[in-house]
Design an enzyme around this catalytic site. Structure first.
Site, short mmCIF file in Angstrom:
data_model
loop_
_atom_site.label_atom_id
_atom_site.label_comp_id
_atom_site.label_asym_id
_atom_site.label_seq_id
_atom_site.Cartn_x
_atom_site.Cartn_y
_atom_site.Cartn_z
N LYS A 174 0.87 -1.18 0.00
CA LYS A 174 0.00 0.00 0.00
C LYS A 174 0.91 1.23 0.00
CE LYS A 174 -1.82 2.97 2.03
NZ LYS A 174 -1.58 4.37 1.60
N GLU A 249 9.71 2.13 10.51
CA GLU A 249 10.75 3.09 10.10
C GLU A 249 10.11 4.46 10.15
OE1 GLU A 249 13.91 2.70 9.22
OE2 GLU A 249 13.89 0.53 9.39
N CYS A 283 13.88 11.48 5.61
CA CYS A 283 13.77 11.10 7.02
C CYS A 283 15.07 11.34 7.77
CB CYS A 283 13.35 9.65 7.13
SG CYS A 283 14.40 8.54 6.21
N GLU A 384 9.54 17.01 13.59
CA GLU A 384 10.01 16.85 12.22
C GLU A 384 9.17 17.74 11.32
OE1 GLU A 384 8.97 13.15 10.33
OE2 GLU A 384 11.01 12.86 9.65
P1 NAD Z 1 2.49 9.00 6.76
O1 NAD Z 1 2.69 8.38 8.08
O2 NAD Z 1 1.47 10.09 6.66
O3 NAD Z 1 2.04 7.91 5.69
C1 NAD Z 1 2.85 6.80 5.37
C2 NAD Z 1 1.99 5.70 4.79
O4 NAD Z 1 1.08 5.23 5.80
C3 NAD Z 1 1.10 6.13 3.62
O5 NAD Z 1 1.02 5.08 2.70
C4 NAD Z 1 -0.24 6.36 4.30
O6 NAD Z 1 -1.34 6.26 3.42
C5 NAD Z 1 -0.24 5.23 5.31
N1 NAD Z 1 -1.13 5.40 6.45
C6 NAD Z 1 -1.56 6.55 7.04
N2 NAD Z 1 -2.36 6.27 8.09
C7 NAD Z 1 -2.44 4.92 8.18
C8 NAD Z 1 -3.11 4.02 9.07
N3 NAD Z 1 -3.85 4.46 10.08
N4 NAD Z 1 -2.97 2.70 8.87
C9 NAD Z 1 -2.20 2.23 7.87
N5 NAD Z 1 -1.55 3.02 6.99
C10 NAD Z 1 -1.66 4.36 7.15
O7 NAD Z 1 3.91 9.48 6.28
P2 NAD Z 1 4.26 10.30 4.96
O8 NAD Z 1 3.83 11.71 5.18
O9 NAD Z 1 3.76 9.57 3.76
O10 NAD Z 1 5.86 10.18 4.93
C11 NAD Z 1 6.69 11.03 5.62
C12 NAD Z 1 7.20 10.38 6.88
O11 NAD Z 1 7.89 9.18 6.57
C13 NAD Z 1 8.19 11.24 7.61
O12 NAD Z 1 7.90 11.24 8.98
C14 NAD Z 1 9.52 10.55 7.35
O13 NAD Z 1 10.50 10.79 8.32
C15 NAD Z 1 9.11 9.13 7.30
N6 NAD Z 1 10.12 8.33 6.59
C16 NAD Z 1 10.95 7.52 7.33
C17 NAD Z 1 11.95 6.78 6.69
C18 NAD Z 1 12.89 5.90 7.48
O14 NAD Z 1 13.67 5.18 6.87
N7 NAD Z 1 12.86 5.90 8.79
C19 NAD Z 1 12.09 6.87 5.31
C20 NAD Z 1 11.23 7.70 4.59
C21 NAD Z 1 10.24 8.42 5.25
#
Ligand code: NAD
Length: 489
Positions: A174, A249, A283, A384
Protein backbone atom coordinates in the site's frame (compact mmCIF):
# COMPACT_ATOMS: atom_id res chain seq x y z
CA UNK A 1 -6.12 0.06 -17.49
CA UNK A 2 -7.08 -0.69 -13.87
CA UNK A 3 -4.39 -0.03 -11.27
CA UNK A 4 -5.10 -2.39 -8.37
CA UNK A 5 -3.21 -5.67 -8.69
CA UNK A 6 -4.89 -8.51 -6.79
CA UNK A 7 -4.19 -12.21 -7.21
CA UNK A 8 -2.33 -11.64 -10.48
CA UNK A 9 -5.13 -9.58 -12.07
CA UNK A 10 -5.44 -5.83 -12.64
CA UNK A 11 -8.77 -4.66 -11.23
CA UNK A 12 -10.63 -1.43 -10.46
CA UNK A 13 -11.76 -0.53 -6.94
CA UNK A 14 -14.82 -2.47 -5.74
CA UNK A 15 -16.79 0.71 -5.23
CA UNK A 16 -15.44 2.38 -8.39
CA UNK A 17 -13.63 5.22 -6.61
CA UNK A 18 -10.68 6.99 -8.24
CA UNK A 19 -8.17 9.70 -7.30
CA UNK A 20 -6.45 12.38 -9.36
CA UNK A 21 -2.67 12.45 -9.03
CA UNK A 22 -1.26 15.93 -9.65
CA UNK A 23 2.40 16.92 -10.03
CA UNK A 24 3.42 19.04 -7.02
CA UNK A 25 5.70 21.15 -9.24
CA UNK A 26 2.88 22.75 -11.24
CA UNK A 27 -0.42 21.09 -10.35
CA UNK A 28 -0.84 19.38 -13.72
CA UNK A 29 -2.84 16.17 -13.81
CA UNK A 30 -0.53 13.16 -14.01
CA UNK A 31 -3.29 10.54 -14.11
CA UNK A 32 -6.45 9.34 -12.45
CA UNK A 33 -5.98 6.06 -10.60
CA UNK A 34 -8.21 3.56 -8.82
CA UNK A 35 -8.67 4.15 -5.11
CA UNK A 36 -9.05 1.06 -2.93
CA UNK A 37 -11.24 0.72 0.15
CA UNK A 38 -11.58 -1.95 2.84
CA UNK A 39 -13.21 -4.42 0.43
CA UNK A 40 -10.21 -4.26 -1.93
CA UNK A 41 -7.81 -4.54 1.01
CA UNK A 42 -9.60 -7.71 2.17
CA UNK A 43 -9.47 -9.17 -1.35
CA UNK A 44 -5.76 -8.45 -1.63
CA UNK A 45 -5.05 -10.07 1.75
CA UNK A 46 -7.08 -13.13 0.71
CA UNK A 47 -5.02 -13.43 -2.49
CA UNK A 48 -1.72 -13.06 -0.63
CA UNK A 49 -2.86 -15.57 2.01
CA UNK A 50 -3.81 -18.14 -0.62
CA UNK A 51 -0.54 -17.61 -2.47
CA UNK A 52 1.37 -18.13 0.76
CA UNK A 53 -0.58 -21.15 2.04
CA UNK A 54 -1.01 -22.99 -1.26
CA UNK A 55 1.14 -21.22 -3.87
CA UNK A 56 4.61 -22.12 -5.13
CA UNK A 57 6.57 -19.04 -3.99
CA UNK A 58 7.35 -19.89 -0.33
CA UNK A 59 8.69 -23.32 -1.35
CA UNK A 60 10.66 -22.04 -4.35
CA UNK A 61 14.37 -22.83 -3.81
CA UNK A 62 16.39 -19.88 -2.54
CA UNK A 63 18.65 -19.89 -5.60
CA UNK A 64 15.62 -19.41 -7.83
CA UNK A 65 14.11 -16.72 -5.62
CA UNK A 66 17.44 -14.92 -5.64
CA UNK A 67 17.67 -15.17 -9.44
CA UNK A 68 14.23 -13.61 -9.79
CA UNK A 69 15.26 -10.61 -7.68
CA UNK A 70 18.39 -10.16 -9.79
CA UNK A 71 16.18 -10.29 -12.89
CA UNK A 72 14.05 -7.52 -11.40
CA UNK A 73 17.23 -5.45 -10.93
CA UNK A 74 18.10 -5.98 -14.60
CA UNK A 75 14.60 -5.00 -15.72
CA UNK A 76 14.70 -1.88 -13.55
CA UNK A 77 17.93 -0.86 -15.23
CA UNK A 78 16.33 -1.46 -18.63
CA UNK A 79 13.28 0.68 -17.72
CA UNK A 80 15.13 3.25 -15.62
CA UNK A 81 14.04 6.26 -17.70
CA UNK A 82 10.32 5.44 -17.47
CA UNK A 83 10.53 4.73 -13.74
CA UNK A 84 12.46 7.92 -13.01
CA UNK A 85 10.03 10.05 -15.00
CA UNK A 86 7.03 8.51 -13.22
CA UNK A 87 8.65 9.11 -9.82
CA UNK A 88 9.42 12.74 -10.66
CA UNK A 89 5.90 13.45 -11.89
CA UNK A 90 4.35 12.04 -8.70
CA UNK A 91 6.80 13.66 -6.25
CA UNK A 92 7.96 16.82 -8.10
CA UNK A 93 11.51 15.63 -7.43
CA UNK A 94 14.28 16.60 -9.88
CA UNK A 95 14.62 13.99 -12.61
CA UNK A 96 18.32 13.50 -11.88
CA UNK A 97 17.50 12.64 -8.25
CA UNK A 98 14.88 10.12 -9.36
CA UNK A 99 17.50 8.59 -11.65
CA UNK A 100 19.88 8.20 -8.69
CA UNK A 101 17.03 6.60 -6.74
CA UNK A 102 16.43 4.07 -9.53
CA UNK A 103 20.11 3.08 -9.48
CA UNK A 104 19.84 2.55 -5.72
CA UNK A 105 16.65 0.54 -6.13
CA UNK A 106 18.22 -1.77 -8.72
CA UNK A 107 21.22 -2.18 -6.38
CA UNK A 108 18.86 -3.09 -3.54
CA UNK A 109 17.15 -5.83 -5.59
CA UNK A 110 20.55 -7.11 -6.74
CA UNK A 111 21.90 -7.18 -3.18
CA UNK A 112 18.93 -9.08 -1.75
CA UNK A 113 18.92 -11.37 -4.81
CA UNK A 114 22.51 -12.37 -4.16
CA UNK A 115 22.02 -12.59 -0.39
CA UNK A 116 18.98 -14.84 -0.87
CA UNK A 117 20.75 -17.05 -3.38
CA UNK A 118 23.78 -17.39 -1.10
CA UNK A 119 21.70 -19.83 0.92
CA UNK A 120 20.94 -18.27 4.24
CA UNK A 121 21.84 -18.96 7.80
CA UNK A 122 20.31 -22.31 8.74
CA UNK A 123 22.38 -24.09 11.43
CA UNK A 124 23.03 -27.68 12.40
CA UNK A 125 23.18 -27.93 16.20
CA UNK A 126 25.52 -30.36 17.91
CA UNK A 127 23.11 -31.98 20.41
CA UNK A 128 25.76 -34.14 22.05
CA UNK A 129 23.37 -37.04 21.53
CA UNK A 130 24.21 -39.53 18.75
CA UNK A 131 20.55 -40.52 18.60
CA UNK A 132 19.20 -37.08 17.75
CA UNK A 133 19.92 -34.29 15.34
CA UNK A 134 18.82 -30.74 15.50
CA UNK A 135 18.55 -27.88 13.01
CA UNK A 136 17.62 -24.22 13.23
CA UNK A 137 15.99 -23.07 10.00
CA UNK A 138 14.64 -19.80 8.71
CA UNK A 139 11.25 -19.67 7.06
CA UNK A 140 9.14 -16.88 5.60
CA UNK A 141 6.89 -15.03 8.06
CA UNK A 142 3.82 -15.27 5.85
CA UNK A 143 1.62 -12.50 4.47
CA UNK A 144 3.28 -9.09 4.78
CA UNK A 145 1.53 -5.72 4.63
CA UNK A 146 4.02 -3.21 3.25
CA UNK A 147 3.01 0.42 3.80
CA UNK A 148 5.20 3.15 2.34
CA UNK A 149 5.50 6.98 2.22
CA UNK A 150 5.65 9.53 -0.61
CA UNK A 151 9.14 10.99 -0.20
CA UNK A 152 11.16 8.12 -1.70
CA UNK A 153 8.23 6.07 -3.00
CA UNK A 154 9.94 3.23 -4.84
CA UNK A 155 13.13 3.22 -2.77
CA UNK A 156 11.24 2.65 0.49
CA UNK A 157 9.13 0.05 -1.31
CA UNK A 158 12.20 -1.79 -2.64
CA UNK A 159 13.72 -1.98 0.86
CA UNK A 160 10.65 -4.03 1.84
CA UNK A 161 9.63 -5.88 -1.35
CA UNK A 162 13.09 -7.28 -2.14
CA UNK A 163 13.79 -8.92 1.26
CA UNK A 164 10.13 -9.95 1.72
CA UNK A 165 10.22 -11.87 -1.57
CA UNK A 166 13.75 -13.12 -0.99
CA UNK A 167 12.63 -14.71 2.27
CA UNK A 168 9.68 -16.38 0.49
CA UNK A 169 6.79 -14.24 1.73
CA UNK A 170 3.79 -12.95 -0.14
CA UNK A 171 2.69 -9.35 0.31
CA UNK A 172 0.14 -6.60 -0.10
CA UNK A 173 1.78 -3.26 -0.89
CA UNK A 174 0.00 0.00 0.00
CA UNK A 175 2.07 2.96 -1.24
CA UNK A 176 1.25 6.55 -0.35
CA UNK A 177 -1.95 7.68 -2.01
CA UNK A 178 0.00 10.67 -3.37
CA UNK A 179 2.67 8.70 -5.28
CA UNK A 180 1.33 5.43 -6.74
CA UNK A 181 2.91 5.22 -10.17
CA UNK A 182 6.25 3.52 -9.63
CA UNK A 183 4.52 0.86 -7.49
CA UNK A 184 2.24 0.11 -10.44
CA UNK A 185 5.26 -0.17 -12.75
CA UNK A 186 7.03 -2.45 -10.25
CA UNK A 187 4.11 -4.91 -10.21
CA UNK A 188 4.42 -5.21 -13.98
CA UNK A 189 8.16 -5.92 -13.69
CA UNK A 190 7.66 -8.55 -10.99
CA UNK A 191 5.19 -10.30 -13.27
CA UNK A 192 7.55 -10.05 -16.22
CA UNK A 193 10.36 -11.47 -14.06
CA UNK A 194 8.21 -14.55 -13.42
CA UNK A 195 6.78 -14.05 -9.91
CA UNK A 196 3.80 -16.39 -9.43
CA UNK A 197 0.28 -14.90 -9.23
CA UNK A 198 -0.82 -13.71 -5.81
CA UNK A 199 2.69 -13.37 -4.36
CA UNK A 200 2.65 -9.60 -5.02
CA UNK A 201 -0.52 -7.55 -4.57
CA UNK A 202 -1.00 -3.80 -4.84
CA UNK A 203 -3.74 -1.61 -3.46
CA UNK A 204 -3.78 2.16 -3.88
CA UNK A 205 -5.64 4.38 -1.46
CA UNK A 206 -5.55 6.32 1.77
CA UNK A 207 -4.17 5.16 5.09
CA UNK A 208 -7.57 5.09 6.73
CA UNK A 209 -9.43 3.27 3.93
CA UNK A 210 -6.80 0.97 2.44
CA UNK A 211 -3.91 0.87 4.94
CA UNK A 212 -5.65 0.44 8.28
CA UNK A 213 -7.60 -2.69 7.22
CA UNK A 214 -4.28 -4.40 6.44
CA UNK A 215 -2.94 -3.68 9.92
CA UNK A 216 -6.05 -5.16 11.58
CA UNK A 217 -6.60 -8.22 9.38
CA UNK A 218 -5.83 -11.48 11.26
CA UNK A 219 -4.66 -13.08 8.00
CA UNK A 220 -1.70 -10.66 7.85
CA UNK A 221 1.40 -11.88 9.74
CA UNK A 222 3.67 -8.84 9.57
CA UNK A 223 3.31 -5.12 8.98
CA UNK A 224 6.35 -3.24 7.75
CA UNK A 225 5.69 0.48 7.81
CA UNK A 226 7.70 3.53 6.79
CA UNK A 227 6.17 6.89 7.54
CA UNK A 228 5.45 9.39 10.27
CA UNK A 229 5.61 8.86 14.03
CA UNK A 230 1.89 9.47 14.67
CA UNK A 231 0.92 6.90 12.03
CA UNK A 232 3.48 4.46 13.39
CA UNK A 233 1.92 4.64 16.84
CA UNK A 234 -1.53 3.98 15.34
CA UNK A 235 -0.25 1.02 13.34
CA UNK A 236 1.46 -0.54 16.34
CA UNK A 237 -1.80 -0.28 18.31
CA UNK A 238 -3.86 -1.66 15.41
CA UNK A 239 -1.53 -4.65 15.07
CA UNK A 240 -1.58 -5.46 18.79
CA UNK A 241 -4.88 -7.39 19.04
CA UNK A 242 -3.64 -9.97 16.52
CA UNK A 243 -0.01 -9.78 17.75
CA UNK A 244 1.43 -9.22 14.30
CA UNK A 245 5.10 -8.69 13.86
CA UNK A 246 5.66 -4.97 13.30
CA UNK A 247 8.62 -3.11 11.84
CA UNK A 248 8.53 0.69 12.03
CA UNK A 249 10.75 3.09 10.10
CA UNK A 250 9.59 6.45 11.40
CA UNK A 251 10.82 10.00 11.30
CA UNK A 252 13.96 11.71 12.47
CA UNK A 253 15.15 15.06 13.76
CA UNK A 254 18.74 14.47 12.99
CA UNK A 255 21.66 16.41 14.46
CA UNK A 256 24.58 17.54 12.33
CA UNK A 257 27.37 18.38 14.80
CA UNK A 258 30.16 20.62 13.53
CA UNK A 259 33.26 21.18 15.68
CA UNK A 260 35.48 24.20 15.08
CA UNK A 261 38.29 22.00 13.73
CA UNK A 262 36.11 20.56 10.92
CA UNK A 263 37.15 21.00 7.31
CA UNK A 264 35.22 24.25 6.75
CA UNK A 265 34.50 23.93 3.04
CA UNK A 266 33.41 20.29 3.19
CA UNK A 267 31.33 20.79 6.33
CA UNK A 268 29.44 23.77 4.86
CA UNK A 269 28.80 21.96 1.61
CA UNK A 270 27.51 18.82 3.32
CA UNK A 271 25.45 20.77 5.86
CA UNK A 272 23.52 22.29 2.93
CA UNK A 273 23.02 18.89 1.28
CA UNK A 274 22.12 17.33 4.62
CA UNK A 275 19.09 19.53 5.13
CA UNK A 276 18.03 20.87 1.73
CA UNK A 277 18.23 17.70 -0.38
CA UNK A 278 14.75 16.97 -1.79
CA UNK A 279 13.53 20.12 -0.03
CA UNK A 280 14.19 18.55 3.36
CA UNK A 281 11.66 15.78 2.74
CA UNK A 282 14.16 13.14 3.84
CA UNK A 283 13.77 11.10 7.02
CA UNK A 284 17.50 11.38 7.73
CA UNK A 285 17.73 15.12 6.89
CA UNK A 286 20.31 16.98 8.96
CA UNK A 287 17.71 19.51 10.10
CA UNK A 288 19.42 20.44 13.39
CA UNK A 289 22.79 22.10 12.90
CA UNK A 290 24.79 22.08 16.14
CA UNK A 291 27.83 24.25 15.65
CA UNK A 292 30.68 24.95 18.06
CA UNK A 293 30.41 28.46 19.45
CA UNK A 294 33.75 29.72 18.12
CA UNK A 295 32.87 28.65 14.56
CA UNK A 296 29.24 29.73 14.63
CA UNK A 297 29.32 33.16 12.95
CA UNK A 298 31.55 32.31 9.99
CA UNK A 299 29.88 28.95 9.42
CA UNK A 300 26.29 30.17 9.53
CA UNK A 301 27.08 33.24 7.37
CA UNK A 302 28.44 30.95 4.69
CA UNK A 303 25.47 28.56 4.91
CA UNK A 304 23.06 31.48 4.54
CA UNK A 305 24.90 32.95 1.55
CA UNK A 306 24.82 29.62 -0.26
CA UNK A 307 21.26 28.68 0.77
CA UNK A 308 19.95 31.93 -0.74
CA UNK A 309 21.48 30.97 -4.09
CA UNK A 310 19.86 27.51 -4.41
CA UNK A 311 17.63 27.65 -7.51
CA UNK A 312 14.17 26.09 -7.24
CA UNK A 313 12.28 24.50 -10.11
CA UNK A 314 10.34 21.56 -11.46
CA UNK A 315 11.62 18.04 -12.17
CA UNK A 316 12.67 18.78 -15.74
CA UNK A 317 14.21 22.22 -15.16
CA UNK A 318 17.93 21.50 -15.48
CA UNK A 319 18.94 24.72 -13.76
CA UNK A 320 16.97 23.82 -10.62
CA UNK A 321 18.77 22.32 -7.64
CA UNK A 322 15.73 21.76 -5.43
CA UNK A 323 12.04 21.20 -6.06
CA UNK A 324 8.61 21.69 -4.49
CA UNK A 325 7.08 20.19 -1.38
CA UNK A 326 4.68 17.30 -1.89
CA UNK A 327 1.38 19.12 -1.29
CA UNK A 328 -0.28 22.37 -0.29
CA UNK A 329 -1.12 20.88 3.11
CA UNK A 330 2.51 19.92 3.69
CA UNK A 331 3.71 23.42 2.78
CA UNK A 332 1.19 24.87 5.25
CA UNK A 333 2.66 22.60 7.93
CA UNK A 334 6.24 23.68 7.19
CA UNK A 335 5.21 27.35 7.22
CA UNK A 336 3.49 26.87 10.58
CA UNK A 337 6.68 25.40 12.10
CA UNK A 338 8.72 28.36 10.86
CA UNK A 339 6.15 30.81 12.24
CA UNK A 340 6.17 29.01 15.60
CA UNK A 341 9.98 29.09 15.69
CA UNK A 342 10.03 32.84 15.05
CA UNK A 343 7.35 33.40 17.69
CA UNK A 344 9.51 31.46 20.16
CA UNK A 345 12.56 33.64 19.48
CA UNK A 346 14.42 32.08 16.54
CA UNK A 347 16.09 34.52 14.14
CA UNK A 348 15.25 34.22 10.43
CA UNK A 349 18.47 34.35 8.41
CA UNK A 350 17.09 33.41 4.96
CA UNK A 351 13.99 31.97 3.29
CA UNK A 352 10.84 31.93 5.37
CA UNK A 353 8.40 33.09 2.67
CA UNK A 354 6.94 31.55 -0.48
CA UNK A 355 8.81 32.51 -3.66
CA UNK A 356 7.35 35.34 -5.76
CA UNK A 357 8.57 33.95 -9.09
CA UNK A 358 5.41 33.53 -11.26
CA UNK A 359 6.96 30.40 -12.83
CA UNK A 360 6.69 28.69 -9.45
CA UNK A 361 3.21 29.98 -8.60
CA UNK A 362 1.36 26.73 -9.36
CA UNK A 363 3.71 24.45 -7.41
CA UNK A 364 4.12 23.98 -3.66
CA UNK A 365 7.49 25.70 -3.38
CA UNK A 366 9.12 26.82 -0.16
CA UNK A 367 12.69 28.17 -0.13
CA UNK A 368 15.70 26.93 1.85
CA UNK A 369 15.22 28.53 5.26
CA UNK A 370 17.74 29.05 8.08
CA UNK A 371 16.63 29.80 11.64
CA UNK A 372 19.44 30.89 13.94
CA UNK A 373 19.60 31.20 17.74
CA UNK A 374 17.35 28.20 18.23
CA UNK A 375 16.91 26.46 21.57
CA UNK A 376 16.03 22.84 22.35
CA UNK A 377 12.50 23.57 23.57
CA UNK A 378 11.24 25.12 20.31
CA UNK A 379 8.73 23.04 18.37
CA UNK A 380 10.67 23.69 15.14
CA UNK A 381 13.69 22.07 16.82
CA UNK A 382 11.80 19.17 18.42
CA UNK A 383 9.34 18.12 15.70
CA UNK A 384 10.01 16.85 12.22
CA UNK A 385 8.96 19.73 9.94
CA UNK A 386 9.99 17.60 6.95
CA UNK A 387 10.74 20.72 4.93
CA UNK A 388 13.76 22.84 3.90
CA UNK A 389 14.21 24.32 7.36
CA UNK A 390 17.57 24.35 9.17
CA UNK A 391 17.62 25.21 12.86
CA UNK A 392 20.94 26.33 14.33
CA UNK A 393 22.05 25.83 17.93
CA UNK A 394 25.48 26.54 19.47
CA UNK A 395 27.48 24.33 21.79
CA UNK A 396 30.67 24.54 23.84
CA UNK A 397 32.62 21.29 24.02
CA UNK A 398 31.96 17.64 23.41
CA UNK A 399 29.63 16.95 26.33
CA UNK A 400 27.23 19.72 25.41
CA UNK A 401 27.26 18.67 21.74
CA UNK A 402 26.27 15.11 22.66
CA UNK A 403 23.63 16.26 25.14
CA UNK A 404 21.99 18.57 22.59
CA UNK A 405 22.20 15.97 19.84
CA UNK A 406 20.48 13.32 21.96
CA UNK A 407 17.86 15.72 23.32
CA UNK A 408 15.15 14.41 20.97
CA UNK A 409 12.54 11.66 20.97
CA UNK A 410 13.93 10.51 17.64
CA UNK A 411 17.05 8.44 16.92
CA UNK A 412 17.33 7.82 13.20
CA UNK A 413 20.62 9.38 12.06
CA UNK A 414 23.23 12.02 12.83
CA UNK A 415 26.66 13.26 11.84
CA UNK A 416 29.78 14.60 13.47
CA UNK A 417 32.39 16.80 11.77
CA UNK A 418 35.87 17.03 13.27
CA UNK A 419 39.43 16.43 12.12
CA UNK A 420 40.19 14.95 15.54
CA UNK A 421 39.56 11.26 14.85
CA UNK A 422 39.40 10.30 18.50
CA UNK A 423 36.80 12.92 19.26
CA UNK A 424 34.74 12.08 16.15
CA UNK A 425 34.60 8.41 17.21
CA UNK A 426 33.83 9.25 20.83
CA UNK A 427 30.90 11.42 19.80
CA UNK A 428 29.69 8.91 17.19
CA UNK A 429 29.61 6.16 19.79
CA UNK A 430 27.53 8.31 22.16
CA UNK A 431 24.86 9.33 19.63
CA UNK A 432 21.63 7.39 20.11
CA UNK A 433 20.89 6.91 16.41
CA UNK A 434 20.74 4.00 13.98
CA UNK A 435 23.15 5.62 11.52
CA UNK A 436 26.04 7.99 12.26
CA UNK A 437 28.23 9.62 9.67
CA UNK A 438 31.69 10.98 10.43
CA UNK A 439 32.75 13.85 8.16
CA UNK A 440 29.94 13.00 5.73
CA UNK A 441 26.16 13.06 5.47
CA UNK A 442 23.56 10.81 3.82
CA UNK A 443 25.50 7.96 2.19
CA UNK A 444 24.15 4.48 2.73
CA UNK A 445 24.78 1.09 1.10
CA UNK A 446 22.38 -1.85 0.78
CA UNK A 447 24.84 -4.07 2.71
CA UNK A 448 24.52 -1.94 5.87
CA UNK A 449 21.44 -1.97 8.09
CA UNK A 450 19.20 1.10 8.24
CA UNK A 451 16.73 1.95 11.00
CA UNK A 452 15.97 3.91 14.10
CA UNK A 453 16.51 3.96 17.83
CA UNK A 454 14.05 5.52 20.31
CA UNK A 455 10.87 6.74 18.59
CA UNK A 456 12.38 6.56 15.12
CA UNK A 457 11.14 2.99 15.25
CA UNK A 458 12.43 -0.53 15.50
CA UNK A 459 13.50 -3.29 13.17
CA UNK A 460 16.10 -2.84 10.47
CA UNK A 461 15.96 -2.57 6.70
CA UNK A 462 18.83 -3.44 4.33
CA UNK A 463 21.77 -5.68 5.24
CA UNK A 464 21.39 -9.23 6.58
CA UNK A 465 19.08 -7.96 9.37
CA UNK A 466 16.83 -6.49 6.66
CA UNK A 467 16.29 -10.02 5.32
CA UNK A 468 15.95 -11.54 8.80
CA UNK A 469 13.08 -9.11 9.46
CA UNK A 470 11.00 -11.20 7.04
CA UNK A 471 11.98 -14.59 8.45
CA UNK A 472 10.72 -16.78 11.28
CA UNK A 473 13.22 -18.94 13.14
CA UNK A 474 12.28 -22.56 13.72
CA UNK A 475 14.07 -25.31 15.64
CA UNK A 476 13.58 -28.84 14.25
CA UNK A 477 14.69 -31.70 16.52
CA UNK A 478 14.76 -35.24 15.13
CA UNK A 479 14.96 -38.32 17.30
CA UNK A 480 16.88 -40.92 15.27
CA UNK A 481 16.08 -43.85 17.57
CA UNK A 482 12.70 -43.24 19.21
CA UNK A 483 11.82 -45.47 22.14
CA UNK A 484 9.32 -45.20 24.98
CA UNK A 485 10.57 -43.22 27.99
CA UNK A 486 8.02 -44.53 30.55
CA UNK A 487 8.25 -41.19 32.39
CA UNK A 488 5.00 -41.76 34.27
CA UNK A 489 5.73 -45.27 35.40
P1 NAD B 1 2.49 9.00 6.76
O1 NAD B 1 2.69 8.38 8.08
O2 NAD B 1 1.47 10.09 6.66
O3 NAD B 1 2.04 7.91 5.69
C1 NAD B 1 2.85 6.80 5.37
C2 NAD B 1 1.99 5.70 4.79
O4 NAD B 1 1.08 5.23 5.80
C3 NAD B 1 1.10 6.13 3.62
O5 NAD B 1 1.02 5.08 2.70
C4 NAD B 1 -0.24 6.36 4.30
O6 NAD B 1 -1.34 6.26 3.42
C5 NAD B 1 -0.24 5.23 5.31
N1 NAD B 1 -1.13 5.40 6.45
C6 NAD B 1 -1.56 6.55 7.04
N2 NAD B 1 -2.36 6.27 8.09
C7 NAD B 1 -2.44 4.92 8.18
C8 NAD B 1 -3.11 4.02 9.07
N3 NAD B 1 -3.85 4.46 10.08
N4 NAD B 1 -2.97 2.70 8.87
C9 NAD B 1 -2.20 2.23 7.87
N5 NAD B 1 -1.55 3.02 6.99
C10 NAD B 1 -1.66 4.36 7.15
O7 NAD B 1 3.91 9.48 6.28
P2 NAD B 1 4.26 10.30 4.96
O8 NAD B 1 3.83 11.71 5.18
O9 NAD B 1 3.76 9.57 3.76
O10 NAD B 1 5.86 10.18 4.93
C11 NAD B 1 6.69 11.03 5.62
C12 NAD B 1 7.20 10.38 6.88
O11 NAD B 1 7.89 9.18 6.57
C13 NAD B 1 8.19 11.24 7.61
O12 NAD B 1 7.90 11.24 8.98
C14 NAD B 1 9.52 10.55 7.35
O13 NAD B 1 10.50 10.79 8.32
C15 NAD B 1 9.11 9.13 7.30
N6 NAD B 1 10.12 8.33 6.59
C16 NAD B 1 10.95 7.52 7.33
C17 NAD B 1 11.95 6.78 6.69
C18 NAD B 1 12.89 5.90 7.48
O14 NAD B 1 13.67 5.18 6.87
N7 NAD B 1 12.86 5.90 8.79
C19 NAD B 1 12.09 6.87 5.31
C20 NAD B 1 11.23 7.70 4.59
C21 NAD B 1 10.24 8.42 5.25
Amino acid sequence: MPELFIGGTWVTAADGRTREIRCPADGTLVATVDEAGPQDAAAAVAAAREAFDDGPWPATPVAERGRLLVRVADLLERDKAAFARAESLDTGKRLVESEYDMDDIAACFRYFGNLTASGGTDRIIATGNPEADSRVVHEPVGVCALITPWNYPLLQTAWKVAPALGAGNTFVLKPSELTPHTAILLMRLLTEAGLPSGAANLILGTGAEAGAPLTEDPRVDLVSFTGGLATGRRIMAAAAPTVKKVALELGGKNPNIVFADADFEAAVDHALMAVFLHSGQVCSAGARLLVEDSLHDAFVDEIVTRARAIPMGGPFDESARTGPLISAAHRDKVEAYVAAGLAEGAVLRCGGARPKDPELAHGYYYPPTVLDDCTPGMSVVRDESFGPVLTVERFRGEAEAVALANDTEYGLAGAVWSQDTGRAHRVASRLRAGTVWINDFHPYVPQAEWGGMKQSGFGRELGPAGLAEYQETKHIWRNLAPKAQRWFE
